[in-house]
Design an enzyme around this catalytic site. Structure first.
Site, PDB file in Angstrom:
ATOM      1  N   SER A  52      44.406  41.733  47.454  1.00  0.00           N
ATOM      2  CA  SER A  52      44.527  41.654  45.968  1.00  0.00           C
ATOM      3  C   SER A  52      43.283  41.135  45.277  1.00  0.00           C
ATOM      4  O   SER A  52      42.866  41.029  44.158  1.00  0.00           O
ATOM      5  CB  SER A  52      45.920  40.829  45.625  1.00  0.00           C
ATOM      6  OG  SER A  52      45.851  39.576  46.577  1.00  0.00           O
ATOM      7  N   ASP A  90      43.764  40.241  55.242  1.00  0.00           N
ATOM      8  CA  ASP A  90      44.102  41.579  54.931  1.00  0.00           C
ATOM      9  C   ASP A  90      43.153  42.580  55.732  1.00  0.00           C
ATOM     10  O   ASP A  90      41.870  42.365  55.300  1.00  0.00           O
ATOM     11  CB  ASP A  90      44.132  42.037  53.439  1.00  0.00           C
ATOM     12  CG  ASP A  90      45.698  41.840  53.006  1.00  0.00           C
ATOM     13  OD1 ASP A  90      46.790  42.054  53.893  1.00  0.00           O
ATOM     14  OD2 ASP A  90      46.085  41.532  51.891  1.00  0.00           O
ATOM     15  N   LYS A 120      46.613  41.004  58.718  1.00  0.00           N
ATOM     16  CA  LYS A 120      47.865  41.632  57.938  1.00  0.00           C
ATOM     17  C   LYS A 120      47.367  43.015  57.934  1.00  0.00           C
ATOM     18  O   LYS A 120      46.212  43.196  57.183  1.00  0.00           O
ATOM     19  CB  LYS A 120      48.105  40.953  56.702  1.00  0.00           C
ATOM     20  CG  LYS A 120      49.103  41.694  56.212  1.00  0.00           C
ATOM     21  CD  LYS A 120      49.963  40.780  54.887  1.00  0.00           C
ATOM     22  CE  LYS A 120      49.440  40.773  53.649  1.00  0.00           C
ATOM     23  NZ  LYS A 120      49.393  42.111  52.998  1.00  0.00           N
ATOM     24  N   GLU A 189      57.486  43.521  50.609  1.00  0.00           N
ATOM     25  CA  GLU A 189      57.046  43.594  49.122  1.00  0.00           C
ATOM     26  C   GLU A 189      58.113  44.562  48.482  1.00  0.00           C
ATOM     27  O   GLU A 189      58.212  45.712  48.709  1.00  0.00           O
ATOM     28  CB  GLU A 189      55.675  43.815  49.050  1.00  0.00           C
ATOM     29  CG  GLU A 189      55.078  44.044  47.608  1.00  0.00           C
ATOM     30  CD  GLU A 189      53.601  44.069  47.353  1.00  0.00           C
ATOM     31  OE1 GLU A 189      52.862  43.992  48.493  1.00  0.00           O
ATOM     32  OE2 GLU A 189      53.039  44.161  46.301  1.00  0.00           O
TER      33      GLU A 189
END
Ligand code: KIV
Length: 271
Positions: A52, A90, A120, A189
């Protein structure tokens, strides 16, 4: 229950023990040294150096453009700040989807160059081989199911996932597979709360939700969203704890005013 001061260093084993004793797991994003220092000192359990960063730090519309080297830059800045929490990074889009050799090479680069503690990856059965390969190299892996933003162009929208029975069934199977191959936790999510509850009960590893209701073992949010620094993102699941956009803007306006009016610097603010 507040911060567990007995824990000097959060590891994947500490995270597992939290699920076992029913202590909720707190996780937030950070992408730089200063923010990571504040969040770690506040007592967070896990910092996610999320892709993000592509939206929040670089202003891209999606998470797709961020590169492996950019993720390493963010992750190493975070690692320099952290004393207590677990840091998960990530794997960005395009750094693992090709094959398991690519996935392992990207992971090793992240681990070596940033000093992070775990990675991740988004996805289930389609990336099972890559996850297994990374785990066999001794790197802890966090899974990510439900809304997986790297696949936004396949989904078409950021709406709630797995409302239909078939997708919900695959999600539960994927969570069980991730547990079986050895992932230490899974992010869920934007899925219905009742499904997240089912998944949390169906596996023994911690489930950390974002927009997945109250029954998961922990919660994660994007820090800039909860602080109200990002303005245009207001999903139902987001609780904004501050309006720092307005706060910071106000402080900057005061500074500009002080410079223009020659109030700053004053006698004490000079040599
Ligand atoms: O990149 C990210 O910030 C994430 C969280 C939303 C879980 O993956």
């Amino acid at each position: 229950m507040s911060v567990n001061k007995k824990v000097k260093r959060v590891t994947t084993h500490v995270i597992q023990a939290m699920k076992t004793r029913g202590e909720k797991i707190s996780m937030l994003t950070a992408y730089d040294y200063s923010m990571a220092r504040i969040i770690d000192e506040a007592g967070i359990d896990i910092i996610l150096v999320g892709d993000s960063a592509s939206n929040v730090m670089a202003g891209h519309e999606t998470t797709l453009p961020i590169t492996l080297d950019e993720m390493i830059y963010h992750a190493s800045s975070v690692i320099r700040a952290v004393k207590r929490c677990l840091v998960v990074v990530d794997l960005p889009f395009g750094s693992y989807q090709g094959n398991s050799t690519e996935a392992l090479a990207s992971t090793i680069k992240i681990m070596k160059q940033s000093g992070a503690h775990a990675v991740k990856l988004e996805g289930g059965s389609e990336i099972q081989e890559s996850i297994t390969r990374i785990l066999s190299a001794g790197v802890p892996v966090m899974g990510h199911l439900g809304l997986t933003p790297q696949s936004i162009y396949k989904f078409g929208t950021y709406t709630v996932r797995a409302k239909e029975e078939e997708e919900a069934k695959k999600l539960i199977e994927d969570a069980q597979m991730l547990e079986k191959v050895g992932c230490f936790a899974i992010v869920l999510e934007k899925i219905p709360a009742h499904l997240a509850e089912k998944v949390t009960a169906a596996v023994n590893i911690p489930i950390i939700g974002i927009g997945a209701g109250p029954h998961t073992d922990g919660q994660v949010l994007v820090t800039h969203d909860l602080l109200g620094i990002t303005k245009d993102f207001a999903p139902r699941f987001l609780r904004r704890y501050r309006d720092l956009f307005t706060e910071i803007k106000g402080a900057v306006q005061e500074y500009i005013e002080d410079v223009k009016s020659k109030d700053f610097p004053n006698e004490k603010e000079q040599y």
